[in-house]
Design an enzyme around this catalytic site. Sequence first.
Site, PDB file in Angstrom:
ATOM      1  N   LYS A  66       0.806  -1.225   0.000  1.00 30.19           N
ATOM      2  CA  LYS A  66       0.000   0.000   0.000  1.00 30.19           C
ATOM      3  C   LYS A  66       0.840   1.277   0.000  1.00 30.19           C
ATOM      4  CE  LYS A  66      -4.279  -1.713   1.978  1.00 30.19           C
ATOM      5  NZ  LYS A  66      -5.332  -1.500   2.959  1.00 30.19           N
ATOM      6  N   ARG A 153      -0.921   0.390  21.510  1.00 29.23           N
ATOM      7  CA  ARG A 153       0.159  -0.200  22.293  1.00 29.23           C
ATOM      8  C   ARG A 153       1.368   0.731  22.291  1.00 29.23           C
ATOM      9  NH1 ARG A 153       2.174  -5.802  19.889  1.00 29.23           N
ATOM     10  NH2 ARG A 153       2.570  -4.393  18.153  1.00 29.23           N
ATOM     11  N   TYR A 222     -12.628  -9.407  10.436  1.00 27.87           N
ATOM     12  CA  TYR A 222     -13.862 -10.125  10.049  1.00 27.87           C
ATOM     13  C   TYR A 222     -13.661 -11.638   9.947  1.00 27.87           C
ATOM     14  CZ  TYR A 222     -11.769  -9.540   5.446  1.00 27.87           C
ATOM     15  OH  TYR A 222     -10.892  -9.537   4.396  1.00 27.87           O
TER      16      TYR A 222
HETATM   17  P1  ATR Z   1      -3.109  -2.415   9.337  1.00 33.63           P
HETATM   18  O1  ATR Z   1      -2.557  -1.883   8.058  1.00 33.63           O
HETATM   19  O2  ATR Z   1      -3.982  -3.608   9.175  1.00 33.63           O
HETATM   20  O3  ATR Z   1      -3.734  -1.375  10.189  1.00 33.63           O
HETATM   21  P2  ATR Z   1      -0.598  -2.325  10.731  1.00 33.63           P
HETATM   22  O4  ATR Z   1      -0.290  -1.076  10.004  1.00 33.63           O
HETATM   23  O5  ATR Z   1       0.453  -3.367  10.833  1.00 33.63           O
HETATM   24  O6  ATR Z   1      -1.866  -3.035  10.109  1.00 33.63           O
HETATM   25  O7  ATR Z   1      -1.109  -1.927  12.208  1.00 33.63           O
HETATM   26  C1  ATR Z   1      -1.280  -2.825  13.181  1.00 33.63           C
HETATM   27  C2  ATR Z   1      -1.947  -2.200  14.426  1.00 33.63           C
HETATM   28  O8  ATR Z   1      -2.256  -3.280  15.298  1.00 33.63           O
HETATM   29  C3  ATR Z   1      -1.072  -1.250  15.202  1.00 33.63           C
HETATM   30  O9  ATR Z   1      -1.870  -0.331  15.905  1.00 33.63           O
HETATM   31  C4  ATR Z   1      -0.382  -2.205  16.191  1.00 33.63           C
HETATM   32  O10 ATR Z   1       0.084  -1.596  17.381  1.00 33.63           O
HETATM   33  P3  ATR Z   1       1.568  -0.898  17.429  1.00 33.63           P
HETATM   34  O11 ATR Z   1       1.443   0.409  16.698  1.00 33.63           O
HETATM   35  O12 ATR Z   1       1.828  -0.717  18.878  1.00 33.63           O
HETATM   36  O13 ATR Z   1       2.493  -1.865  16.769  1.00 33.63           O
HETATM   37  C5  ATR Z   1      -1.559  -3.080  16.529  1.00 33.63           C
HETATM   38  N1  ATR Z   1      -1.176  -4.398  17.053  1.00 33.63           N
HETATM   39  C6  ATR Z   1      -0.713  -5.464  16.369  1.00 33.63           C
HETATM   40  N2  ATR Z   1      -0.515  -6.510  17.191  1.00 33.63           N
HETATM   41  C7  ATR Z   1      -0.871  -6.094  18.441  1.00 33.63           C
HETATM   42  C8  ATR Z   1      -0.900  -6.711  19.735  1.00 33.63           C
HETATM   43  N3  ATR Z   1      -0.539  -7.990  19.908  1.00 33.63           N
HETATM   44  N4  ATR Z   1      -1.346  -5.978  20.788  1.00 33.63           N
HETATM   45  C9  ATR Z   1      -1.740  -4.705  20.624  1.00 33.63           C
HETATM   46  N5  ATR Z   1      -1.723  -4.050  19.426  1.00 33.63           N
HETATM   47  C10 ATR Z   1      -1.288  -4.736  18.353  1.00 33.63           C
END
Ligand code: ATR
Length: 279
Positions: A66, A153, A222
């Site tokens: 993306k 987080r 989903y």
């Molecule tokens: P997407 O494009 O689907 O939004 P991404 O850009 O990888 O995916 O974002 C993932 C999100 O899920 C982020 O907010 C990430 O938190 P961090 O910014 O702290 O990394 C969150 N996330 C992923 N795994 C997590 C976990 N085990 N606990 C809490 N937050 C998580």
Amino acid sequence: MGYKFGLIGHPISHSLSPWMQTKFIELAQVNGEYKLYQGSPDELENVIKHLREMEIDGFNVTVPYKQVIIDYLDELDADAAKLGAVNTVVLRDGKWVGYSTDGEGYVQSVKEKYPNLLKRDISVLLLGAGGAARGIYRSLVQQNITHIDIANRSLNNAESLLSLKESDTLTSVLSFKEAEENLSTYDLIIQTTSVGMKPNVQDQVIQLNNIKENAVVSDIVYQPIETKILKEAQNNGAYVHYGHSMLIYQGQKAFEKWTGINLEVNHLTDELEQKLRGE
Ligand code: ATR
């Protein structure tokens, strides 16, 4: 010859987009096809070259391309530029133009299910700060929703969304613990992290004990359709909004950019729900 559409990403073999876009093609009564153009990062250059040569009319872009796709575009929509992400590319006068329909798709899906919600002076809590959260945050700002807090987080990642604010947007960045403590102040809670996704269906990013009566909880996950957080929302008397509907409306908006046809796709949300529940 009909329209040539497709999807690039990696891995995408389980994508629901071909099913959905083929339904749109049928509904619109046009000729066309929607195919997967899978390729690892090493193969991306070749995939792009192939799409150029075949003069594809439009394609969607998913993880992990993306952001990187922007380097290959001729023009970029202003909002997609602000987000730094593109999920839809349109061939227009021989040029590739990039857009992001994720946030708009989310907003449309909420409007279909809860038509008055975004018209009210609501407080929103966004859980997560990744690519999906960025698009949703920006689209909510454009809907004149002024109070949108972000819990994540990593607080640094949440702070990076603040560049998408307008001057009247009020946003606090919170830890998940603070979000749980303030939960009763929010009318709409949007879960955008991958937490709770199959196979980790027992995971839940925050607890909802303190939720406001009549609040709406959205989860963009989903698979499964009833995530743990949505079950807890229902058990606490809140309303729920399932993630698959965002998929449908981001796709519908992509189809509209490619063809100019604005389809009524509500019934496909129900069809997709049945499909996902059946799996
Ligand atoms: P997407 O494009 O689907 O939004 P991404 O850009 O990888 O995916 O974002 C993932 C999100 O899920 C982020 O907010 C990430 O938190 P961090 O910014 O702290 O990394 C969150 N996330 C992923 N795994 C997590 C976990 N085990 N606990 C809490 N937050 C998580």
